[in-house]
Design a protein around this motif. Structure first.
Motif, short mmCIF file in Angstrom:
data_model
loop_
_atom_site.label_atom_id
_atom_site.label_comp_id
_atom_site.label_asym_id
_atom_site.label_seq_id
_atom_site.Cartn_x
_atom_site.Cartn_y
_atom_site.Cartn_z
N HIS A 108 0.83 -1.20 0.00
CA HIS A 108 0.00 0.00 0.00
C HIS A 108 0.87 1.25 0.00
O HIS A 108 0.57 2.22 -0.71
CB HIS A 108 -0.92 0.00 1.21
N ALA A 109 1.95 1.23 0.77
CA ALA A 109 2.87 2.37 0.78
C ALA A 109 3.52 2.56 -0.60
O ALA A 109 3.74 3.69 -1.05
CB ALA A 109 3.94 2.18 1.85
N THR A 110 3.83 1.44 -1.26
CA THR A 110 4.36 1.54 -2.63
C THR A 110 3.38 2.27 -3.54
O THR A 110 3.74 3.20 -4.27
CB THR A 110 4.63 0.14 -3.22
N ARG A 111 2.12 1.84 -3.50
CA ARG A 111 1.10 2.45 -4.35
C ARG A 111 0.96 3.94 -4.05
O ARG A 111 0.86 4.77 -4.97
CB ARG A 111 -0.25 1.76 -4.13
N ALA A 112 0.96 4.30 -2.78
CA ALA A 112 0.80 5.71 -2.40
C ALA A 112 1.98 6.53 -2.89
O ALA A 112 1.80 7.66 -3.40
CB ALA A 112 0.65 5.83 -0.88
N ALA A 113 3.18 6.00 -2.77
CA ALA A 113 4.37 6.74 -3.20
C ALA A 113 4.37 6.94 -4.71
O ALA A 113 4.70 8.03 -5.21
CB ALA A 113 5.63 6.00 -2.76
#
Length: 423
Positions: A108-113
């Protein structure tokens, strides 16, 4: 000789060749969670950290660096990419950076970044249409329960992908085509939380399904400069799961020098702020260009680095060691071949193994490794919602081209002799 701290080793079968190569050129100091076993011939010393806690690993690395003035810290173990990044930062040595390592672990952090990252080039019309600006990727929403998941899936339109927020090896990832299938596959994905993630009650991603072939590129990164090392192509099976049944890599893969792919990889790494280390980036080659599936903050598994060495002569493990110590990696290709691996699976959902072995006389000359993964008395389950480890054996082969490698792998697995029965 440079001194290198290696955090964890992983399974011997898949990682020993890299530790052996590194041990020949570096003074290796190992941080590990148990007494040293097969690693002993390749290392200078070891520190045992019971439980391999983050605090224990950072303290162990501090002690080693203070004692032997180590030049670098590295890992290829998925569970410890954040620990290694924190340790490297704590002692002032090159590393991915803790925030980048966390972004690799948390999908999820990957997607947000990636959604937040604006590259210095025109955003594609398709990205605008999806409402996601930045690096191309599928639409993705983090959910906490089945009702939320259904609402997101209805918005995206079926089929959609159900994915654990921090899983590995495609475990519990499934393609679902309606609400009933979504409910059936939600619980297994929700059961795979990773320690240390925020939003402790939200572990599942619902994602748009992308069409097109899926590939991966392993890169080394030094001070933010991304260098693709090799491309691996996946063979998939056991739908609705995304079981990786094999891989192949070609030393002269045209994707390595493709400007669109190189620019895409630069964007992905810049978006998460990855500084120094090695990554395994998986993406789909869609009709609108490459779109990210995920980025891992370590070298790929399944003997991919071994296949790279067989095909091109390049050693990704040594390249990682070099950049971890602040040195330039040696990526000189000494051969131009194709290499592949294929896994064997049992015939029944639950299979009891009685005998298993390869017939050496029937293996083709292109075959290299032919290895049973289970033994008599074991029960193996085909991939399903809670398990993605149904492999019983594998073989590798190297030849001039993809067709020759595929034929050699067919012959190699045909040489597997098994006595088994439904469990």
């Amino acid at each position: 000789m440079r001194r290198l701290v290696v955090v964890a080793t992983g399974p011997r079968l898949y990682r020993e060749f890299m530790l052996r190569q590194i041990g020949e050129r570096y003074e290796v100091h190992l941080v590990i969670g148990r007494p040293v076993e097969w690693e002993a011939p390749y290392i200078a010393s070891a520190t045992v950290v019971p439980g391999m806690t983050t605090g224990g690993i950072v303290a162990a690395v501090r002690e080693v660096v203070g004692r032997v003035a180590a030049d670098g810290v590295m890992t290829w173990a998925e569970d410890h990419v954040v620990d290694a990044a924190l340790a490297a930062a704590a002692v002032g040595l090159p590393g991915a950076g803790p925030d980048a390592a966390r972004a690799c672990r948390d999908k999820h952090a990957t997607r947000a970044a990636l959604a937040a990252h604006f590259a210095d080039q025109q955003v594609t019309r398709s990205t605008h249409a999806a409402g996601q600006y930045g690096v191309p990727q599928p639409q993705s929403v983090l959910v906490g329960d089945v009702a939320e998941a259904r609402a997101v899936a209805d918005k995206f339109g079926y089929p959609v992908v159900v994915k654990p927020r921090a899983g590995v090896a495609s475990q519990a990832v499934a393609l679902v085509r309606d609400g009933d299938e979504l409910a059936d596959h939600f619980a297994p994905a929700h059961r795979l939380p990773a320690a240390g993630l925020p939003s402790a009650d939200r572990f599942v991603l619902i994602e748009e399904y992308l069409t097109g072939p899926e590939v991966a590129v392993d890169c080394v990164v030094q001070d933010g400069r991304v260098t693709p090392v090799f491309v691996s192509h996946k063979e998939m099976g056991y739908a609705p799961y995304f079981e990786e049944t094999g891989h192949w890599t070609n030393a002269d893969d045209p994707l390595l020098g493709d400007p669109a792919i190189v620019a895409f990889l630069d964007q992905v790494h810049a978006a998460i702020g990855y500084s120094t280390g090695a990554t395994h980036t998986e993406f789909k080659l869609t009709g609108e260009g490459p779109k990210l599936i995920e980025i891992n903050g370590r070298l790929g598994g399944d003997l991919l680095s071994y296949l790279c060495h067989c095909a091109s002569g390049v050693d990704p493990g040594l390249a990682l060691a070099a950049v971890s110590c602040g040195d330039a990696p040696d990526l000189t290709r000494t051969r131009a071949l194709c290499s592949g691996i294929r896994f064997a699976y049992p015939p029944w959902h639950e299979t009891r193994i009685e005998e298993i072995a390869f017939s050496a006389s029937e293996l083709p000359p292109e075959a290299d490794l032919a290895v049973p993964l289970v033994g008599p008395g074991e029960v193996v389950l085909l991939p399903h919602k809670d398990l993605m480890e149904g492999r019983v054996a594998f073989a590798t082969a190297t030849a001039a081209g993809r067709e020759e490698v595929s034929a050699a792998l067919d012959r190699s697995l045909a040489a597997l002799r098994c006595a088994w029965s439904p469990a």
